[in-house]
Scaffold this motif. Structure first.
Motif, mmCIF file in Angstrom:
data_model
loop_
_atom_site.group_PDB
_atom_site.id
_atom_site.type_symbol
_atom_site.label_atom_id
_atom_site.label_comp_id
_atom_site.label_asym_id
_atom_site.label_seq_id
_atom_site.Cartn_x
_atom_site.Cartn_y
_atom_site.Cartn_z
ATOM 1 N N GLU A 75 0.822 -1.203 0.000
ATOM 2 C CA GLU A 75 0.000 0.000 0.000
ATOM 3 C C GLU A 75 0.860 1.257 0.000
ATOM 4 N N ASN A 76 2.098 1.120 0.479
ATOM 5 C CA ASN A 76 2.984 2.264 0.595
ATOM 6 C C ASN A 76 4.423 1.786 0.751
ATOM 7 N N CYS A 77 5.330 2.742 0.745
ATOM 8 C CA CYS A 77 6.752 2.482 0.951
ATOM 9 C C CYS A 77 7.181 3.274 2.176
ATOM 10 N N ILE A 78 7.836 2.596 3.128
ATOM 11 C CA ILE A 78 8.222 3.249 4.377
ATOM 12 C C ILE A 78 9.742 3.255 4.529
ATOM 13 N N TYR A 79 10.218 4.155 5.360
ATOM 14 C CA TYR A 79 11.645 4.363 5.597
ATOM 15 C C TYR A 79 12.398 4.643 4.298
ATOM 16 N N VAL A 80 11.767 5.412 3.411
ATOM 17 C CA VAL A 80 12.440 5.747 2.153
ATOM 18 C C VAL A 80 13.638 6.675 2.386
ATOM 19 N N LYS A 81 13.764 7.223 3.578
ATOM 20 C CA LYS A 81 14.960 8.021 3.903
ATOM 21 C C LYS A 81 16.212 7.148 3.823
ATOM 22 N N ASP A 82 16.047 5.825 3.972
ATOM 23 C CA ASP A 82 17.174 4.896 3.911
ATOM 24 C C ASP A 82 17.280 4.182 2.563
ATOM 25 N N ARG A 83 16.423 4.515 1.640
ATOM 26 C CA ARG A 83 16.392 3.851 0.329
ATOM 27 C C ARG A 83 17.733 3.980 -0.384
ATOM 28 N N VAL A 84 18.164 2.890 -1.007
ATOM 29 C CA VAL A 84 19.385 2.924 -1.815
ATOM 30 C C VAL A 84 19.007 3.254 -3.255
ATOM 31 N N SER A 85 19.884 3.936 -3.961
ATOM 32 C CA SER A 85 19.551 4.473 -5.285
ATOM 33 C C SER A 85 19.203 3.394 -6.307
ATOM 34 N N PRO A 108 2.258 5.791 -2.075
ATOM 35 C CA PRO A 108 2.715 6.827 -1.147
ATOM 36 C C PRO A 108 4.054 6.415 -0.530
ATOM 37 N N HIS A 109 4.956 7.379 -0.413
ATOM 38 C CA HIS A 109 6.271 7.155 0.184
ATOM 39 C C HIS A 109 6.368 7.962 1.472
ATOM 40 N N PHE A 110 6.923 7.343 2.517
ATOM 41 C CA PHE A 110 7.089 8.003 3.813
ATOM 42 C C PHE A 110 8.549 7.922 4.229
ATOM 43 N N PRO A 111 9.123 9.020 4.755
ATOM 44 C CA PRO A 111 10.521 8.986 5.192
ATOM 45 C C PRO A 111 10.752 7.978 6.311
ATOM 46 N N GLY A 112 9.766 7.789 7.167
ATOM 47 C CA GLY A 112 9.822 6.823 8.267
ATOM 48 C C GLY A 112 8.545 6.020 8.260
ATOM 49 N N LEU A 113 7.879 5.985 9.406
ATOM 50 C CA LEU A 113 6.602 5.271 9.506
ATOM 51 C C LEU A 113 5.441 6.202 9.197
ATOM 52 N N PRO A 114 4.417 5.720 8.496
ATOM 53 C CA PRO A 114 3.219 6.525 8.301
ATOM 54 C C PRO A 114 2.369 6.495 9.561
ATOM 55 N N PRO A 115 1.421 7.394 9.698
ATOM 56 C CA PRO A 115 0.512 7.324 10.840
ATOM 57 C C PRO A 115 -0.279 6.017 10.797
#
Length: 142
Positions: free
Chosen positions: A110-120, A129-136
Protein backbone atom coordinates in the motif's frame (compact mmCIF):
# COMPACT_ATOMS: atom_id res chain seq x y z
CA UNK A 1 -3.48 -24.80 6.34
CA UNK A 2 -5.04 -24.38 2.92
CA UNK A 3 -7.16 -21.25 3.21
CA UNK A 4 -6.32 -17.57 3.27
CA UNK A 5 -2.72 -16.45 3.59
CA UNK A 6 -0.42 -19.37 4.35
CA UNK A 7 3.32 -19.72 4.21
CA UNK A 8 6.45 -20.98 5.85
CA UNK A 9 10.20 -21.28 5.71
CA UNK A 10 12.39 -22.64 2.91
CA UNK A 11 12.70 -26.18 4.28
CA UNK A 12 9.08 -26.54 5.44
CA UNK A 13 9.93 -27.08 9.12
CA UNK A 14 7.82 -24.02 10.04
CA UNK A 15 4.39 -23.32 8.59
CA UNK A 16 1.90 -20.57 9.38
CA UNK A 17 -1.57 -19.28 8.59
CA UNK A 18 -2.76 -15.69 8.88
CA UNK A 19 -6.29 -15.39 10.29
CA UNK A 20 -8.35 -12.50 9.00
CA UNK A 21 -7.28 -9.57 6.90
CA UNK A 22 -3.86 -7.89 7.23
CA UNK A 23 -3.90 -4.42 8.77
CA UNK A 24 -1.48 -3.09 6.14
CA UNK A 25 1.19 -4.14 3.63
CA UNK A 26 4.30 -1.99 3.15
CA UNK A 27 7.60 -2.05 1.36
CA UNK A 28 10.19 -1.21 4.03
CA UNK A 29 13.54 0.33 3.08
CA UNK A 30 15.00 0.67 6.59
CA UNK A 31 18.64 -0.31 7.14
CA UNK A 32 17.62 -3.24 9.37
CA UNK A 33 15.48 -4.73 6.59
CA UNK A 34 18.27 -4.13 4.07
CA UNK A 35 20.77 -5.96 6.30
CA UNK A 36 18.34 -8.76 7.16
CA UNK A 37 17.37 -9.44 3.52
CA UNK A 38 20.56 -8.52 1.70
CA UNK A 39 18.63 -6.29 -0.70
CA UNK A 40 17.11 -2.80 -0.88
CA UNK A 41 13.77 -3.44 0.84
CA UNK A 42 11.40 -6.09 2.09
CA UNK A 43 7.63 -6.32 1.84
CA UNK A 44 5.94 -6.75 5.21
CA UNK A 45 2.39 -7.63 6.22
CA UNK A 46 1.22 -5.90 9.41
CA UNK A 47 -1.17 -7.68 11.75
CA UNK A 48 -1.98 -8.36 15.38
CA UNK A 49 0.14 -11.20 16.77
CA UNK A 50 -3.04 -13.19 17.55
CA UNK A 51 -3.75 -13.40 13.81
CA UNK A 52 -0.75 -15.69 13.26
CA UNK A 53 -1.13 -19.46 13.74
CA UNK A 54 2.28 -21.11 13.59
CA UNK A 55 3.41 -24.72 13.45
CA UNK A 56 7.04 -25.03 14.53
CA UNK A 57 9.27 -22.90 16.71
CA UNK A 58 11.31 -20.15 15.05
CA UNK A 59 14.76 -19.04 16.16
CA UNK A 60 15.17 -15.33 16.93
CA UNK A 61 17.68 -12.51 16.72
CA UNK A 62 17.08 -9.21 18.58
CA UNK A 63 18.71 -5.84 17.98
CA UNK A 64 17.86 -2.16 18.53
CA UNK A 65 15.75 -0.49 15.84
CA UNK A 66 15.43 3.07 14.55
CA UNK A 67 13.03 4.00 17.37
CA UNK A 68 15.48 2.81 20.05
CA UNK A 69 13.33 -0.20 20.97
CA UNK A 70 14.07 -3.87 20.45
CA UNK A 71 13.40 -5.51 17.09
CA UNK A 72 13.19 -9.31 17.00
CA UNK A 73 13.49 -11.24 13.74
CA UNK A 74 11.88 -14.70 13.74
CA UNK A 75 13.31 -17.23 11.29
CA UNK A 76 13.79 -20.96 10.78
CA UNK A 77 16.79 -22.22 12.75
CA UNK A 78 17.40 -24.91 10.12
CA UNK A 79 17.19 -23.12 6.76
CA UNK A 80 17.34 -19.47 7.90
CA UNK A 81 14.09 -18.56 6.10
CA UNK A 82 12.73 -15.27 7.50
CA UNK A 83 9.17 -15.38 8.81
CA UNK A 84 8.20 -12.29 10.79
CA UNK A 85 9.40 -9.40 12.94
CA UNK A 86 8.18 -8.25 16.35
CA UNK A 87 9.39 -5.54 18.69
CA UNK A 88 8.83 -2.97 21.40
CA UNK A 89 7.43 -0.20 19.17
CA UNK A 90 4.70 -2.21 17.46
CA UNK A 91 3.92 -4.06 20.71
CA UNK A 92 1.18 -6.59 19.99
CA UNK A 93 1.59 -6.16 16.24
CA UNK A 94 3.98 -8.12 14.03
CA UNK A 95 5.22 -7.88 10.45
CA UNK A 96 5.19 -11.10 8.41
CA UNK A 97 7.58 -11.34 5.47
CA UNK A 98 5.39 -11.35 2.33
CA UNK A 99 8.05 -13.40 0.52
CA UNK A 100 7.47 -16.26 2.97
CA UNK A 101 3.87 -16.69 1.76
CA UNK A 102 3.16 -19.72 -0.43
CA UNK A 103 1.66 -17.22 -2.89
CA UNK A 104 3.23 -13.77 -2.32
CA UNK A 105 1.04 -12.41 -5.10
CA UNK A 106 -1.94 -12.54 -2.73
CA UNK A 107 -0.84 -9.23 -1.17
CA UNK A 108 0.15 -5.88 -2.65
CA UNK A 109 2.03 -3.05 -0.94
CA UNK A 110 0.00 0.00 0.00
CA UNK A 111 2.98 2.26 0.60
CA UNK A 112 6.75 2.48 0.95
CA UNK A 113 8.22 3.25 4.38
CA UNK A 114 11.65 4.36 5.60
CA UNK A 115 12.44 5.75 2.15
CA UNK A 116 14.96 8.02 3.90
CA UNK A 117 17.17 4.90 3.91
CA UNK A 118 16.39 3.85 0.33
CA UNK A 119 19.38 2.92 -1.81
CA UNK A 120 19.55 4.47 -5.28
CA UNK A 121 19.49 1.15 -7.17
CA UNK A 122 16.36 -0.20 -5.45
CA UNK A 123 13.24 0.18 -7.58
CA UNK A 124 10.00 0.94 -5.73
CA UNK A 125 6.55 1.55 -7.13
CA UNK A 126 6.52 5.34 -7.54
CA UNK A 127 2.70 5.37 -7.67
CA UNK A 128 2.55 4.31 -4.00
CA UNK A 129 2.71 6.83 -1.15
CA UNK A 130 6.27 7.16 0.18
CA UNK A 131 7.09 8.00 3.81
CA UNK A 132 10.52 8.99 5.19
CA UNK A 133 9.82 6.82 8.27
CA UNK A 134 6.60 5.27 9.51
CA UNK A 135 3.22 6.53 8.30
CA UNK A 136 0.51 7.32 10.84
CA UNK A 137 -1.05 4.06 12.03
CA UNK A 138 -3.66 4.91 14.67
CA UNK A 139 -3.72 2.44 17.52
CA UNK A 140 -0.41 0.84 16.59
CA UNK A 141 2.43 3.31 16.86
CA UNK A 142 0.81 6.38 18.42
Amino acid sequence: MNEGLVGGCLCGAIRYRIKGEPMWVSQCCCRDCQKATGTGHTTIIGMHKDQLDMEGEPATFTNTGDTGGSVTRHFCGTCGGRLYTSGDAPGDHIMVQAGSLDDPGQVSPENCIYVKDRVSWDMLDESLPHFPGLPPRPGILD
